[in-house]
Scaffold this motif. Sequence first.
Motif, short mmCIF file in Angstrom:
data_model
loop_
_atom_site.label_atom_id
_atom_site.label_comp_id
_atom_site.label_asym_id
_atom_site.label_seq_id
_atom_site.Cartn_x
_atom_site.Cartn_y
_atom_site.Cartn_z
N ALA A 131 59.73 9.03 75.47
CA ALA A 131 61.06 9.48 75.06
C ALA A 131 61.46 8.93 73.70
N ASP A 132 60.86 7.80 73.31
CA ASP A 132 61.23 7.16 72.05
C ASP A 132 60.00 6.53 71.41
N PRO A 133 59.09 7.37 70.91
CA PRO A 133 57.86 6.82 70.32
C PRO A 133 58.12 5.96 69.09
N GLY A 134 59.23 6.20 68.40
CA GLY A 134 59.54 5.37 67.24
C GLY A 134 59.75 3.92 67.61
N THR A 135 60.43 3.68 68.71
CA THR A 135 60.63 2.31 69.18
C THR A 135 59.30 1.70 69.62
N TRP A 136 58.46 2.49 70.29
CA TRP A 136 57.14 2.00 70.68
C TRP A 136 56.33 1.56 69.46
N LEU A 137 56.37 2.38 68.41
CA LEU A 137 55.66 2.01 67.19
C LEU A 137 56.25 0.75 66.57
N ARG A 139 57.79 -1.71 67.95
CA ARG A 139 57.43 -2.91 68.71
C ARG A 139 56.01 -3.34 68.42
N ALA A 140 55.17 -2.40 67.99
CA ALA A 140 53.79 -2.72 67.61
C ALA A 140 53.68 -3.07 66.13
N GLY A 141 54.82 -3.13 65.45
CA GLY A 141 54.82 -3.49 64.04
C GLY A 141 54.47 -2.35 63.11
N VAL A 142 54.60 -1.12 63.59
CA VAL A 142 54.26 0.05 62.77
C VAL A 142 55.54 0.76 62.36
N GLY A 143 55.73 0.94 61.05
CA GLY A 143 56.88 1.67 60.56
C GLY A 143 56.73 3.16 60.84
N PRO A 144 57.65 3.75 61.56
CA PRO A 144 57.50 5.17 61.92
C PRO A 144 57.78 6.09 60.73
N ASP A 145 56.93 7.09 60.58
CA ASP A 145 57.16 8.21 59.67
C ASP A 145 56.74 9.46 60.43
N ARG A 148 53.04 9.47 61.68
CA ARG A 148 52.78 8.47 62.71
C ARG A 148 53.48 8.82 64.02
N LEU A 149 54.69 9.35 63.92
CA LEU A 149 55.41 9.74 65.13
C LEU A 149 54.67 10.85 65.88
N ALA A 150 54.15 11.81 65.14
CA ALA A 150 53.40 12.90 65.77
C ALA A 150 52.14 12.37 66.45
N LEU A 151 51.46 11.44 65.79
CA LEU A 151 50.25 10.87 66.37
C LEU A 151 50.59 10.00 67.58
N ALA A 152 51.69 9.26 67.50
CA ALA A 152 52.12 8.44 68.63
C ALA A 152 52.44 9.31 69.83
N GLN A 153 53.11 10.43 69.60
CA GLN A 153 53.42 11.34 70.71
C GLN A 153 52.14 11.85 71.36
N ARG A 154 51.13 12.14 70.54
CA ARG A 154 49.85 12.60 71.08
C ARG A 154 49.19 11.50 71.91
N TRP A 155 49.22 10.28 71.37
CA TRP A 155 48.62 9.16 72.09
C TRP A 155 49.30 8.94 73.44
#
Length: 245
Positions: A131-137, A139-145, A148-155
């Motif tokens: 629901a919130d991949p930006g927050t997940w990123l 927390r892992a120290g990854v700045g969302p763009d 990266r958000l699209a790839l995080a959603q896929r993951w």
Amino acid sequence: MQKDTPVVLINGLIGCLDHPALHDTLPTQVIAPDLLGYGTLQDTAPKLIDIAAQVEHLHRQLQARNVARAHLVGHSVGGVVALMFAHRYPQQVASVTSVEGNFTLNDAFWSAAVARMDREAVEQLLASYRADPGTWLARAGVGPDPRRLALAQRWLAHQPAATLQAMAASVVAVTGAARYPQQLQAVFAATPVHLLAGEHSRAGWDVPHWAERAAASFTELAGVGHLMMLEDPPGFASAIARLLG
């Protein structure tokens, strides 16, 4: 790197390493098969999912592709799969690259936390990430763009909660076993093992001193952390190409 020796990418607890940047950058065939419980195999029963089963599944995948020998690149939990594959099938492994793979139970702290949860709690956790991949990123120290958000959603969509729980429990069991250090040492003695860490996450990687000494190489990739292949896919691909070259 011999161009007729494929590179096999093995994902961690969450995600998928089948990325165009890796196919385009590495000068050989790249194979990123779905593990049991992931991607096209999400319906695999949890009772059939553990590290040993993933090793045998990967062996079957390589046999089906007529791959006699390969370079294995395993991220995090995938590093355990890669090293256990090399222990089980040493003649089929040209090298192993452990990308912050779990060497000790200390490294498997997040898997241990997931393994202790009940199924409903794991499902709720994964749902919150989706629901919130930006927050997940973050927390892992990854700045969302956007990329990266699209790839995080896929993951995050690549595996169900049941797979996370089954793999987490198996990783805790494998890395916590008394024989695990001896198994790893046997792999290092027989096979070139490269260690790859992110600059921002290196301090948290519990690599035994003997492994650092025995490794074929130790690379620290600047400007990235544990999710380096999501954070900077081309940079990660270039790093793999350099160390295998």
